[in-house]
Scaffold this motif. Sequence first.
Motif, PDB file in Angstrom:
ATOM      1  N   ARG A   8       0.843  -1.191   0.000  1.00 17.56           N
ATOM      2  CA  ARG A   8       0.000   0.000   0.000  1.00 17.56           C
ATOM      3  C   ARG A   8       0.874   1.235   0.000  1.00 17.56           C
ATOM      4  N   PHE A   9       0.266   2.354  -0.366  1.00 20.75           N
ATOM      5  CA  PHE A   9       1.026   3.599  -0.457  1.00 20.75           C
ATOM      6  C   PHE A   9       0.378   4.641   0.443  1.00 20.75           C
ATOM      7  N   GLY A  10       0.562   4.472   1.750  1.00 17.56           N
ATOM      8  CA  GLY A  10      -0.016   5.389   2.718  1.00 17.56           C
ATOM      9  C   GLY A  10       0.894   6.587   2.957  1.00 17.56           C
ATOM     10  N   LYS A  11       0.435   7.494   3.817  1.00 17.90           N
ATOM     11  CA  LYS A  11       1.209   8.703   4.112  1.00 17.90           C
ATOM     12  C   LYS A  11       2.548   8.384   4.766  1.00 17.90           C
ATOM     13  N   ASP A  12       2.643   7.253   5.454  1.00 20.64           N
ATOM     14  CA  ASP A  12       3.904   6.880   6.092  1.00 20.64           C
ATOM     15  C   ASP A  12       4.983   6.541   5.069  1.00 20.64           C
ATOM     16  N   LYS A  13       4.615   6.363   3.813  1.00 18.13           N
ATOM     17  CA  LYS A  13       5.580   6.044   2.748  1.00 18.13           C
ATOM     18  C   LYS A  13       5.989   7.282   1.948  1.00 18.13           C
ATOM     19  N   ARG A  14       5.455   8.454   2.329  1.00 18.06           N
ATOM     20  CA  ARG A  14       5.700   9.673   1.554  1.00 18.06           C
ATOM     21  C   ARG A  14       6.460  10.707   2.363  1.00 18.06           C
ATOM     22  N   LEU A  15       7.237  11.501   1.661  1.00 16.69           N
ATOM     23  CA  LEU A  15       7.835  12.699   2.251  1.00 16.69           C
ATOM     24  C   LEU A  15       6.822  13.814   2.014  1.00 16.69           C
ATOM     25  N   LEU A  16       6.393  14.465   3.082  1.00 15.00           N
ATOM     26  CA  LEU A  16       5.322  15.446   2.962  1.00 15.00           C
ATOM     27  C   LEU A  16       5.764  16.867   3.301  1.00 15.00           C
ATOM     28  N   ARG A  17       6.770  16.999   4.155  1.00 14.17           N
ATOM     29  CA  ARG A  17       7.169  18.322   4.634  1.00 14.17           C
ATOM     30  C   ARG A  17       8.429  18.818   3.932  1.00 14.17           C
ATOM     31  N   THR A  18       8.514  20.125   3.801  1.00 14.06           N
ATOM     32  CA  THR A  18       9.682  20.748   3.175  1.00 14.06           C
ATOM     33  C   THR A  18      10.961  20.318   3.874  1.00 14.06           C
ATOM     34  N   ALA A  19      10.932  20.244   5.194  1.00 20.12           N
ATOM     35  CA  ALA A  19      12.127  19.859   5.962  1.00 20.12           C
ATOM     36  C   ALA A  19      12.603  18.455   5.575  1.00 20.12           C
ATOM     37  N   GLN A  20      11.670  17.551   5.280  1.00 20.21           N
ATOM     38  CA  GLN A  20      12.053  16.200   4.872  1.00 20.21           C
ATOM     39  C   GLN A  20      12.762  16.220   3.519  1.00 20.21           C
ATOM     40  N   PHE A  21      12.240  17.014   2.592  1.00 19.33           N
ATOM     41  CA  PHE A  21      12.880  17.156   1.279  1.00 19.33           C
ATOM     42  C   PHE A  21      14.255  17.802   1.444  1.00 19.33           C
ATOM     43  N   ASP A  22      14.320  18.860   2.253  1.00 16.70           N
ATOM     44  CA  ASP A  22      15.584  19.577   2.466  1.00 16.70           C
ATOM     45  C   ASP A  22      16.657  18.656   3.029  1.00 16.70           C
ATOM     46  N   GLN A  23      16.260  17.756   3.932  1.00 17.71           N
ATOM     47  CA  GLN A  23      17.217  16.828   4.521  1.00 17.71           C
ATOM     48  C   GLN A  23      17.810  15.908   3.450  1.00 17.71           C
TER      49      GLN A  23
END
Length: 125
Positions: A8-23
Motif C-alpha cells: 500500500r502507499f499510505g502517508k507513512d511512505k511519503r515525504l510530505l514536509r519541506t524539511a524532509q525534502f531539504d534533509q
Amino acid sequence: MNGSDDRRFGKDKRLLRTAQFDQVFAGKCSAADGILIVYVAENEGLGPRIGLVVSKKVGNAVRRNRWKRRLREAFRIQQSRLPENCDLVVIPRAAVEPPLDRLCRSLVETAKRARKKLRKRGAEG
C-alpha cells in the motif's frame, strides 16, 4: 487477499514536509539516468519513503500529475526492491513518459546506485 497490505502507499511512505525534502537534498547524494534523478538519504528505520518533484519543464499540470501518479505506482510496485530505510526524492528528467515497466526499472536501478554512493561516502567519512 490481504497479502498486498505491504504494497500500500499510505502517508507513512511519503515525504510530505519541506524539511524532509531539504534533509534529502542536503545530503547531496544522487544518481541519474535518462529518465530519473534520484536523491537519497538515510532515515531512522522507516523503510523506503518517496518524495516527488515534478517541474514545469515536464509539461502542463495534466502531464505533471500523470508523472506523479506513474511514479507513485512504480514506487508502490517496486518498494520491496528499493533500498531499505532510505528517503528518496525523485525528479523526472524527460518530458516523454516511458512505459511503466521501464519506469519501474529506472527507479530501482537509480535508487540502488544512489544508495551505493551514500554507503561509499559513509565508509570514507
